[in-house]
Design a protein around this motif. Structure first.
Motif, PDB file in Angstrom:
ATOM      1  N   LEU A   1      -4.344   4.796   4.272  1.00  0.00           N
ATOM      2  CA  LEU A   1      -5.431   4.999   3.952  1.00  0.00           C
ATOM      3  C   LEU A   1      -6.203   6.503   4.030  1.00  0.00           C
ATOM      4  CD1 LEU A   1      -8.278   3.940   2.942  1.00  0.00           C
ATOM      5  CD2 LEU A   1      -9.013   3.552   5.315  1.00  0.00           C
ATOM      6  N   GLY A   2      -5.521   7.274   4.990  1.00  0.00           N
ATOM      7  CA  GLY A   2      -5.891   8.587   5.018  1.00  0.00           C
ATOM      8  C   GLY A   2      -5.120   9.364   4.129  1.00  0.00           C
ATOM      9  N   LEU A   3      -3.889   9.101   3.617  1.00  0.00           N
ATOM     10  CA  LEU A   3      -3.182   9.871   2.926  1.00  0.00           C
ATOM     11  C   LEU A   3      -3.681   9.554   1.374  1.00  0.00           C
ATOM     12  CD1 LEU A   3       0.535   9.273   4.350  1.00  0.00           C
ATOM     13  CD2 LEU A   3      -0.740  11.505   4.296  1.00  0.00           C
ATOM     14  N   ALA A   4      -3.931   8.398   1.228  1.00  0.00           N
ATOM     15  CA  ALA A   4      -4.614   8.010  -0.152  1.00  0.00           C
ATOM     16  C   ALA A   4      -5.968   8.649  -0.380  1.00  0.00           C
ATOM     17  CB  ALA A   4      -4.971   6.551  -0.147  1.00  0.00           C
ATOM     18  N   GLN A   5      -6.812   9.168   0.405  1.00  0.00           N
ATOM     19  CA  GLN A   5      -7.811   9.854   0.481  1.00  0.00           C
ATOM     20  C   GLN A   5      -7.664  11.321   0.414  1.00  0.00           C
ATOM     21  OE1 GLN A   5      -9.597   8.587   4.002  1.00  0.00           O
ATOM     22  NE2 GLN A   5     -10.819   7.165   3.064  1.00  0.00           N
TER      23      GLN A   5
ATOM     24  N   ARG B   1     -10.233  14.135  -1.197  1.00  0.00           N
ATOM     25  CA  ARG B   1     -11.357  13.912  -0.350  1.00  0.00           C
ATOM     26  C   ARG B   1     -10.691  14.388   1.079  1.00  0.00           C
ATOM     27  NH1 ARG B   1     -11.210   8.005  -2.589  1.00  0.00           N
ATOM     28  NH2 ARG B   1     -12.443   7.684  -0.542  1.00  0.00           N
ATOM     29  N   ASN B   2     -10.845  15.641   1.165  1.00  0.00           N
ATOM     30  CA  ASN B   2     -10.246  16.133   2.500  1.00  0.00           C
ATOM     31  C   ASN B   2     -10.958  15.729   3.932  1.00  0.00           C
ATOM     32  OD1 ASN B   2      -7.725  17.941   1.453  1.00  0.00           O
ATOM     33  ND2 ASN B   2      -9.609  18.643   0.435  1.00  0.00           N
TER      34      ASN B   2
ATOM     35  N   TYR C   1      -3.166   6.357  -6.304  1.00  0.00           N
ATOM     36  CA  TYR C   1      -3.797   6.398  -5.050  1.00  0.00           C
ATOM     37  C   TYR C   1      -4.915   5.709  -4.940  1.00  0.00           C
ATOM     38  CZ  TYR C   1      -0.676  10.757  -5.170  1.00  0.00           C
ATOM     39  OH  TYR C   1       0.506  11.438  -5.385  1.00  0.00           O
ATOM     40  N   ALA C   2      -5.698   5.415  -5.843  1.00  0.00           N
ATOM     41  CA  ALA C   2      -6.859   4.351  -5.728  1.00  0.00           C
ATOM     42  C   ALA C   2      -6.721   3.181  -5.366  1.00  0.00           C
ATOM     43  CB  ALA C   2      -7.814   4.673  -7.135  1.00  0.00           C
ATOM     44  N   GLN C   3      -5.514   2.711  -6.140  1.00  0.00           N
ATOM     45  CA  GLN C   3      -4.892   1.382  -5.921  1.00  0.00           C
ATOM     46  C   GLN C   3      -4.340   0.987  -4.332  1.00  0.00           C
ATOM     47  OE1 GLN C   3      -4.532   3.193  -8.507  1.00  0.00           O
ATOM     48  NE2 GLN C   3      -4.134   1.845 -10.401  1.00  0.00           N
ATOM     49  N   ALA C   4      -3.807   2.326  -3.993  1.00  0.00           N
ATOM     50  CA  ALA C   4      -3.386   2.340  -2.490  1.00  0.00           C
ATOM     51  C   ALA C   4      -4.373   2.294  -1.376  1.00  0.00           C
ATOM     52  CB  ALA C   4      -2.402   3.566  -2.163  1.00  0.00           C
TER      53      ALA C   4
ATOM     54  N   ALA D   1       0.719  -1.274   0.045  1.00  0.00           N
ATOM     55  CA  ALA D   1      -0.185  -0.176   0.115  1.00  0.00           C
ATOM     56  C   ALA D   1       0.783   1.195   0.033  1.00  0.00           C
ATOM     57  CB  ALA D   1      -0.899  -0.040   1.101  1.00  0.00           C
ATOM     58  N   GLU D   2       1.951   1.224   0.832  1.00  0.00           N
ATOM     59  CA  GLU D   2       3.010   2.415   0.805  1.00  0.00           C
ATOM     60  C   GLU D   2       3.597   2.515  -0.540  1.00  0.00           C
ATOM     61  OE1 GLU D   2       5.026   5.562   2.381  1.00  0.00           O
ATOM     62  OE2 GLU D   2       3.185   4.742   3.017  1.00  0.00           O
ATOM     63  N   ILE D   3       3.927   1.569  -1.235  1.00  0.00           N
ATOM     64  CA  ILE D   3       4.686   1.699  -2.428  1.00  0.00           C
ATOM     65  C   ILE D   3       3.496   2.285  -3.479  1.00  0.00           C
ATOM     66  CG2 ILE D   3       5.578   0.248  -4.653  1.00  0.00           C
ATOM     67  CD1 ILE D   3       6.831  -1.471  -2.358  1.00  0.00           C
TER      68      ILE D   3
END
Length: 661
Positions: free
Chosen positions: A47-51, A56-57, A20-23, A11-13
């Motif tokens: 997950l939060g960073l991807a959002q 999607r703040n 971002y959607a894949q993460a 997820a990090e990679i």
């Protein structure tokens, strides 16, 4: 446990790869199966960073707050995510409170400060990174790593603003550690950014003296040579870079042991690869500005083997932009910004190209003063024009409509005022094939009859980068009061060809045939040459032109030599008239950037002389200036003059273009 840890790593990679959607999907699927509190906190943070990266703040803020309440949930990465969320949502005071420990003047230098600064740099938030690293240096002022990191943060800020204060930070490092390669490379780049190529070369030379096979420094040194001195100097530097990668050095010899062969094969293949990439980049830059179609092939080849080479992606987009393949260029800039969201040049060029695909309004004026040829050229003309352009595809595909008012003020005869309706289009039905048409309905209060004048044609760029054109036209002949009174007009066609013989020498030729309404015919041949003597930001160009003009019938006067009333063919109508013009143009770039799509600011001065077949001499001058105030507003001014005993001409023209956001 290992699988759960791997899931967090995947997820990090994906997050670092801007997927971002894949993460987000990877983090969501792994969270329910995770029992380890530390791994769970890592997944929730990702997950939060991807959002957040997807804009999607509010959703990201809720995820971060939930994560913060978990065991091991508090982390520097999470606090950075919270800071960005709150900033984006307009809660700056709360955002500052989240990073109060890192931004305060108390406490020792911390790993967290460095980590958050790195995250901020990845998001192009150089100001936050600068604040954090400055705080860290207060408690560890001798830390060279922190000094270099701070210089790099300031360098990113200066890349946007055009400043150069990061030089002082790099210099402070070099004072303590004069051989620090990272600082030398940083200060060289800083001088490049401010177009001080002489200073930057000093530091590149220092690196290459100590580390002659430093590939990155070699490549950057060659690129600076291209920007400063043109492709000849760049070629020399690229060849020097290639010389340090010699595949022949790794061919097996009888003295080698068999177990050395695997190592030798690897080194041989690596040397071949590096030589190929350096040569392909060199070739792309070599052809870029004068054989763009040929350069495209080199850039495409290099992208296939080096898809993350930012220099190649940017050059590729520049070539596409120069060919007016605007939408393809924007896509290429988007690819580059996926790799490096902080690439300020790509951001600037993409924004400008996006504006080129928006409607535009242009106001223009054109004043001409012509006197001489024994009264045959004796008129002042003022044209005031307003047009609107609606793009229909790439930037060279559009519809245009507008209105102009013309004032025809001859020295002999009555003045005439005209209303001009303007309508036109340009379209590209196939690659590098353009069709255009511009019609003007001209109506005057006296003299010229109301008629549609026009210019239509087709242009084509061959695979060899030769530009060919065929135009047809119909226009009024406003050279003096008598040509207006007799309602003289002409129509005909033009054949055009233009090419570059090398990167310095551009030539074009035009043949024109025109049939006049008073039963006369014109044959005209024009050959123009431009040769770049000095390339770069202070460019010097030599020009040599030749014109041949021939009419079937000469002007015939009825009365005195300077009286053109009732003259037959009342315009300059010589037979076998030729002239040669030579001069120099000096162009100076005032703006920080001069790549395609940047906010350009330049001026040029031209001076020259002319001799005609009657042995008359002429003096010529031209002053031009262009200014892009920002991406949506541009202006240009052009003042030129021709002075001789037999003829004088002064022209002043300009325009203001507004691109709607």
């Amino acid at each position: 446990s290992s699988k759960r840890s791997n899931a967090a790593g995947v997820a990090e990679i994906l997050l670092r790869g801007h997927r971002y959607a894949q993460a987000e999907g990877a983090a969501r699927s792994a969270i329910p199966r995770t029992t380890d509190p530390k791994t769970a906190a890592m997944l929730w943070t990702t997950l939060g960073l991807a959002q957040l990266k997807q804009g999607r703040n509010s959703e990201a803020l809720e995820t971060f707050n939930r994560t913060r309440a978990l065991p091991n949930g508090e982390s520097a990465k999470l606090r950075y995510g919270l800071y960005v969320c709150l900033t984006n949502l307009g809660h700056q005071a709360k955002a500052e409170a989240v990073l109060s420990n890192e931004l305060s003047t108390f406490g020792p230098a911390s790993y967290d400060r460095i980590l958050i600064a790195q995250l901020a740099m990845e998001d192009c938030n150089c100001k936050l990174a600068e604040r954090l690293l400055s705080q860290a240096l207060m408690f560890d002022p001798q830390n060279l790593y922190l000094k270099i990191a701070l210089a790099e943060a300031r360098s990113m800020c200066n890349r946007c603003s055009g400043g150069c204060d990061d030089c002082l930070d790099y210099q402070s490092v070099l004072t303590v550690a004069p051989e620090n390669t990272r600082a030398q490379l940083g200060i060289a780049r800083s001088f490049n950014r401010s177009n001080d190529f002489v200073a930057s070369q000093i530091y590149y030379n220092k690196i290459l003296t100590a580390l002659p096979n430093h590939t990155l420094a070699r490549l950057e040194h060659a690129r600076v040579g291209y920007a400063d001195s043109g492709v000849d100097e760049a070629n020399r530097r690229y060849e020097a870079a290639k010389s340090f990668h010699r595949p022949q050095d790794f061919l097996p010899q009888t003295s080698y042991l068999e177990n050395d062969l695997d190592w030798m094969q690897g080194e041989f293949e690596q040397a071949v690869y590096r030589q190929q990439t350096i040569e392909t980049e060199r070739s792309g830059k070599y052809w870029k500005d004068w054989k763009p179609l040929k350069s495209l092939g080199h850039f495409e080849s290099l992208e296939a083997i080096q898809p993350t080479n930012q220099e190649v992606l940017f050059d590729h987009a520049q070539v596409l932009s120069g060919l007016n393949l605007t939408q393809a260029a924007i896509c290429k800039y988007n690819e580059l910004l996926q790799l490096d969201p902080c690439h300020i040049e790509a951001q600037i060029a993409r924004r400008r190209l996006s504006l080129e695909l928006r409607p535009q309004a242009r106001n223009a004026f054109d004043f001409q003063y012509r006197k001489g040829r024994e009264g045959l050229s004796d008129i002042n003309i003022l044209r005031l024009e307003s047009t609107a352009m609606i793009p229909r595809g790439d930037q060279d595909e559009f519809l245009i409509a507008g209105y102009a008012h013309k004032f025809l003020l001859p020295q002999q005869g009555d003045d005439a005022n005209g209303n001009v309706g303007i309508l036109g289009f340009q379209n590209r039905p196939a690659d590098f094939l353009n069709l255009f048409a511009l019609m003007e309905l001209e109506q005057y209060d006296r003299g010229f009859s109301t008629r549609p004048t026009f210019r239509t044609g087709v242009t084509f760029r061959t695979p060899q980068d030769v530009q060919l054109g065929l135009n047809s036209f119909l226009e009024n002949v406003a050279e003096n009061g008598e040509s207006i009174r007799q309602d003289i007009y002409r129509g005909g066609f033009e054949l055009n060809a233009a090419t570059n013989f090398n990167w310095r020498w551009r030539a074009d030729a035009m043949y024109r045939y025109a049939a006049y309404s008073d039963r006369n015919s014109l044959h005209e041949l024009v050959v123009r040459n431009a040769y770049t003597l000095i390339p770069g930001r202070q460019q010097l160009q030599a020009r040599l032109d030749m014109n041949l003009i021939s009419y079937d019938d000469d002007t015939m006067r009825i009365g005195a030599s300077n009286d053109i009333f009732n003259a037959v063919h009342p315009y300059f109508s010589p037979s076998g008239f030729t002239f040669v013009t030579a001069g120099l143009e000096h162009r100076v770039w005032v703006s920080r950037h001069n790549f395609r799509g940047s906010a350009e600011h330049w001026y040029s001065v031209y001076g020259g002389g002319r001799i005609d077949s009657d042995s008359e001499g002429y003096a010529l001058f031209q002053l031009r200036g262009h200014r892009d105030y920002n991406g949506w507003l541009s202006s240009e001014l052009n003042v030129s003059g021709i002075f001789a005993h037999v003829y004088e001409s002064v022209s002043v023209s300009g325009f203001l273009t507004m691109r709607l956001p």
